[in-house]
Design an enzyme around this catalytic site. Structure first.
Site, PDB file in Angstrom:
ATOM      1  CE  LYS A  41      -6.483 -15.354 -23.629  1.00 19.43           C
ATOM      2  NZ  LYS A  41      -6.160 -13.927 -23.510  1.00 19.43           N
ATOM      3  NE  ARG A 138      -3.652  -6.452 -22.423  1.00 21.50           N
ATOM      4  CZ  ARG A 138      -4.324  -7.561 -22.138  1.00 21.50           C
ATOM      5  NH1 ARG A 138      -4.249  -8.101 -20.935  1.00 21.50           N
ATOM      6  NH2 ARG A 138      -5.082  -8.136 -23.059  1.00 21.50           N
ATOM      7  CE1 TYR A 271       6.457 -28.568   5.190  1.00 21.40           C
ATOM      8  CE2 TYR A 271       5.110 -28.061   3.274  1.00 21.40           C
ATOM      9  CZ  TYR A 271       6.048 -28.865   3.902  1.00 21.40           C
ATOM     10  OH  TYR A 271       6.573 -29.939   3.244  1.00 21.40           O
ATOM     11  CG  MET A 318       4.835 -29.331  -5.035  1.00 20.12           C
ATOM     12  SD  MET A 318       6.552 -29.750  -5.330  1.00 20.12           S
ATOM     13  CE  MET A 318       7.359 -28.190  -4.929  1.00 20.12           C
TER      14      MET A 318
END
Length: 393
Positions: A41, A138, A271, A318
């Site tokens: 998956k 779940r 940053y 990013m």
């Protein structure tokens, strides 16, 4: 899709398919005589579902597991005919397509009637596996409704609309072997299987164990084990490394140095300027960031350059992050290979990055974005039908 690692690259995830095969062979030995389902998956946990599926089947896996029907249909479209189970659905899932493609459908309750309707539509009985919630909370049928689900499934089976071929569940804390909840889950699973068999269901498979359950609980093996993380050579246990479990990590994530410069003491980095150099130093820029799946909060992780480890400093951006070599005497490293994680003692592992980011190794490999090219080593020839030459699919 590239078939071999190249020395010409900006950033790259190299997937060793022979490591996949070796890991599956190891689980076959551990689980014998139980069969092995390779879970592919989420695009094979970020490794590539189709190449991983082929390699796992070549190594002896009997089944493939996915979350969504769309993932199973993609495997079928590529020519894979091995048994596939899909277990996570919504009312809009294409049950008719799954039945037509001979995909096993996991059933927790509400899906049963929808699957029966789809079987009428395509005029073909569905293959279903019933999931009991043994404690994870779940998906899965609550224990107090299990007999009701068995009765409904039996009625649809008598109508020729479906065939119940399996019962399964999922372990919650098998990665913590000392926890008593696993014993409780195994007991509940045995009881659920007995109810199904007493109702006359001829089960092909009963499966409960995930990767940690396979490695630590032989009493949870039953007919088949589902191996997700272990297929990719990663450890599910906090204090055990892959090599301790005779596993090999299949993914090596690497890039080339994009910039290298000497800076003075007190130079701020990235940053927020949360990091400043402690003395004159050399900063290396790596062209990967959270847009590539690198955790933004992974400052403090390490990379390997030239066989040595260095710290990631400042905020991950990013598209890039910075490494402090902590020396002003470093050579110009532009174009040198940077290994973020991979196999071996000389490089960090996915677990190291997970620790820095406060997450798990599962997430580190799975989140690597499609922007990072995957290249494969250890591929076998593929015939025109999409199956590996000589495979037993």
């Amino acid at each position: 899709m590239n078939s071999a690692a190249s020395e010409s690259f900006d950033r790259q995830a190299v997937i060793d398919l022979e490591a996949i095969r070796d890991n599956i062979r190891q689980f076959l030995q551990v689980a014998e005589p139980a069969r092995v389902m390779a879970v592919v998956k989420a695009d094979g946990y970020g490794h590539g579902a189709l190449p991983v599926a082929r390699a796992a089947l070549e190594a002896g896996a009997s089944w493939l597991g996915v979350a969504h029907i769309t993932e199973a249909l993609a495997l079928r479209a590529a020519g894979i005919e091995a048994p596939v189970l899909a277990w996570l659905h919504t009312p809009d899932s294409d049950f008719a397509a799954a039945i037509t493609a001979n995909i096993d459908i996991g059933i927790s309750g509400w899906e049963l009637e929808r699957v029966a309707e789809a079987a009428k539509e395509v005029q073909r009985p569905a293959r279903v596996q019933l999931k009991i919630d043994t404690g994870l909370g779940r998906n899965g049928c609550p224990p107090d409704r299990w007999e009701e689900l068995i009765g409904q499934a039996s009625a649809f089976q008598e109508e020729g609309l479906l065939r119940v071929v399996g019962v399964f569940s999922h372990l919650a804390v098998a990665d913590e072997p000392h926890r008593p909840e696993t014993d409780e889950q195994i007991d509940r699973f045995r009881e659920a299987v007995a109810v199904a068999e007493d109702a006359g269901m001829d089960l092909e498979v009963r499966h409960l164990a995930n990767t940690p359950g396979t490695l630590s609980r032989p009493d949870a093996h039953f007919d088949m084990v589902r191996v997700g993380l272990g297929t990719y050579g990663l450890s599910p246990f906090e204090n055990e490394r892959p090599e301790d479990l005779k596993l090999r990590p299949a993914m090596t994530l690497r890039a080339k140095v994009a910039n290298c410069k000497r800076v003075p003491e007190g130079q701020g980095v990235s940053y927020g300027l949360r990091y400043r150099t402690e003395g004159p130093s050399t900063l290396v820029l790596v062209p990967m960031g959270y847009g590539d799946g690198i955790p933004r909060n992974a400052s403090g992780a390490q990379v390997a350059i030239g066989g040595k480890r260095y710290d990631v400093v400042g905020r991950v951006a990013m598209d890039q992050f910075v490494v402090d070599l902590r020396t002003a005497e470093a050579a110009d490293l532009v174009g040198e290979e940077v290994i973020l994680f991979g196999a071996g003692e000389d490089v960090p592992g996915a677990a190291d990055w997970a620790a820095a980011a406060g997450t798990i190794n599962y997430e580190i490999v799975t989140r690597i974005s499609p922007r990072v090219p995957r290249v494969y080593v250890g591929q076998t020839p593929v015939d025109d039908g999409g199956a590996p030459a000589g495979s037993a699919e």
